[in-house]
Structures are given as C-alpha cells and as structure tokens.
Design an enzyme around this catalytic site. Structure first.
Site, mmCIF file in Angstrom:
data_model
loop_
_atom_site.group_PDB
_atom_site.id
_atom_site.type_symbol
_atom_site.label_atom_id
_atom_site.label_comp_id
_atom_site.label_asym_id
_atom_site.label_seq_id
_atom_site.Cartn_x
_atom_site.Cartn_y
_atom_site.Cartn_z
ATOM 1 N N LEU A 253 0.829 -1.202 0.000
ATOM 2 C CA LEU A 253 0.000 0.000 0.000
ATOM 3 C C LEU A 253 0.867 1.257 0.000
ATOM 4 C CD1 LEU A 253 -2.487 -1.154 2.767
ATOM 5 C CD2 LEU A 253 -3.165 -0.641 0.406
ATOM 6 N N GLY A 281 6.164 -6.593 2.923
ATOM 7 C CA GLY A 281 5.908 -6.081 1.582
ATOM 8 C C GLY A 281 4.447 -5.771 1.328
ATOM 9 N N LYS A 282 3.660 -5.627 2.407
ATOM 10 C CA LYS A 282 2.238 -5.331 2.259
ATOM 11 C C LYS A 282 1.964 -3.829 2.319
ATOM 12 C CE LYS A 282 1.153 -9.810 4.351
ATOM 13 N NZ LYS A 282 0.672 -10.513 5.560
ATOM 14 N N VAL A 283 2.940 -3.076 2.796
ATOM 15 C CA VAL A 283 2.930 -1.617 2.792
ATOM 16 C C VAL A 283 4.307 -1.180 2.294
ATOM 17 C CG1 VAL A 283 2.784 0.471 4.225
ATOM 18 C CG2 VAL A 283 1.284 -1.471 4.710
#
Length: 311
Positions: A253, A281-283
């Site tokens: 994100l 690695g999600k933000v």
C-alpha cells in the site's frame, strides 16, 4: 545526535474553532495519540483525492450494529472507496437493521435475563432474536431463490453482496456499494448468518456453488492494474489482513490508516501496527501510514467530519 521536532504548541479552542483547525492544532500538540489522529486525517484526505489510487475500505462487522453504519454508508455513497473488504457480520447487521431495529443497552446488563427474553447482547447494543436469525433466514432464502431462478448457480461473495444490496434501501451500506459499483468482498463469509444461509440453500440445491476464487479474480483484476493503492482499515482480523494480503502483490500500500484498540504485545494481526506490514511487503517503505489507537465508534465521526472539511 537525534534532531528534535518543532516546539510543542498548546491547544487553543473557542466556540468558533473549526474541526479542521483542531486537527491542525493536534498535529503540533505533541500529545500522544492526537498526533496520529491528525496524521490520519492528512493521509486519508490525500488518498481520497488521489485519482490514481485504488482505495480499499475494510471494517469489522460489529460496528455495523451501531450508528457508525451511517458513516460507512455515506463514505460509499460519496464514492470515496473502490473496494470493500469486511466480515459476514457486517452483512448480517445491514440486513437486520434495514428490516428491523436494534436497541441501546449497556455492558452491565444481566445476560441470563436477556437470554430468557430472547435478546442478544453485542457490547451495549441489544439485538432482539426476531430481528436477527429468523429474519436473516427469511430474507436470504428469498434472495438466494431469486438468484437461483434467474440462472445464478455459482456465485462469489461479491455477487451475493451486490444482490443483497439491490434489495435493501438507502439506509444500507450494501445498497450504496452496489449502486456505485463498489465490490464488497467477504473472505470469511461462512462465519455468520448470511454464510450459514448460503450453506443451507446449497443443501436443497446441490448444483448451487459458492465460488471464492472468483473474489480472488476480482481483487487481482483491481490490484494488478493499480498505479497506487491505499486503505482505511477500521479494526483488525480477517478484513484487515485480506486487504494487506492482496496489496503485497503490487509491492504494498502507498497509503494506510488503521484504527484499532488491540495491542502489539500478543503478536496478533489485529494488534500489529501498520509499519509491521512493511516488513512483509504489504505496505511500501515510502508509504504515508499511521496507526490510530482508538475505539472506532468514538473516533470515526470526528475524523469523517474533518475529512469533509478538508475535501
């Protein structure tokens, strides 16, 4: 040597002070959660205004049993978000509250007495039994039968939430989501009354299938094309995680605001700060992000009003 920020400023509020001015003052007040709240306003205002950003709204179902449902409804009516991820309880409460009324109660009521009177307690919200199980069963079986007769033999959660929304009214967040073509995806749909009714319907119609992979196709079609992405996450659990999970496929994100009362110390996903998702690695590492430690139904009305003022 660490460089300190600007001096701490005292708040100065009078009857004519605008809410956006209060948030601006909080950003300079140095005290404690108020700065995160002010930062959240700036991030959300920028995210909502960013035409290149794919915008997620995720929330836990319990808040839909409260008046906060009205703010969620209004944000979707204003098309602030492009996709919703929530829990089955949100569908249950949206249906139940459209066709009936919940009552105010308290956390200290006698639950044995409430059980004798056929009243469920959700925190300090009272849910009469006739407003929940039997009502949702009647409405969902009717909706599913109509879908089945129209040729819908295989459905995703986005399909079923759209069909429910078509049959509700303007008080409903599902109504506005379907009206504005905003998919509502429920990864844990079997954990609630609506999901149970889908299962019960399939027992009578063996060729009727719930296709969860179609929801994955919907999300992948959005995420892989997104130039940027952002999320406003109200509460944790599966709705928060599913939002983060899908955004790892585009390296995270770019905007993220999370409101929670959960704590980090138990290692739960609900307690994890947004910054922890950077390691997965999600933000993205450069994301505009903050976690606001607060109770949603208390904070969201003020934050929503401030966003209206900003926009």
């Amino acid at each position: 040597m660490l460089e300190a920020g600007p001096p701490v400023k005292d708040l100065s509020i009078n009857p004519n002070t605008k809410i956006t001015d209060i948030f601006d003052q909080m950003s300079k007040s140095g005290g404690f959660e108020s700065r995160n709240l002010a930062e959240g306003l700036d991030i959300l205002s920028t995210m909502i205004s960013d035409k290149t950003c794919l915008k997620f709204l995720s929330f836990v179902g319990a808040v839909v049993s409260t008046g906060t449902r009205g703010i969620i409804r209004d944000m979707l009516a204003k098309k602030w978000f492009d996709v919703v991820i929530t829990t089955c309880g949100a569908l249950d409460h949206d249906i139940a509250r459209h066709f009936s009324d919940y009552k105010t109660g308290s956390f200290t009521m006698d639950d044995s007495q409430l059980a004798d009177e056929n009243i469920h307690r959700l925190g300090n919200v009272l849910v009469p039994m006739e407003s929940y199980g039997p009502l949702i069963e009647e409405k969902m079986q009717q909706i599913l039968e109509e879908c089945y007769k129209s040729g819908m033999k295989e459905i995703s959660t986005a399909d079923i939430t759209r069909e429910i929304g078509k049959r509700l009214g303007e008080d409903s967040f599902l109504f506005w989501a379907q009206k504005n073509n905003i998919p509502v995806i429920v990864p844990g749909i079997m954990d609630g009354a609506v999901g149970s009714q889908i299962w019960m319907f399939s027992q009578k119609h063996s060729d009727f299938k719930l296709n969860m992979t179609q929801d994955a196709n919907t999300l992948s079609g959005l995420v892989f094309k997104a130039e940027k992405s952002g999320a406003f996450m109200l509460g944790g659990g599966i709705s928060k995680h599913h939002t983060l999970w899908w955004n790892q496929y585009r390296e995270g994100l770019d905007y993220a605001v999370y409101i929670t009362t959960a704590q980090e110390f138990d290692g739960s996903l609900s307690g994890a700060l947004v910054r922890e998702a950077i390691s997965w690695g999600k933000v993205t590492q450069e994301a505009k992000q903050t976690t606001i430690h607060s109770e949603i139904t208390t904070t969201l009305p003020f934050l929503y009003l401030a966003i209206l003022g900003k926009l």
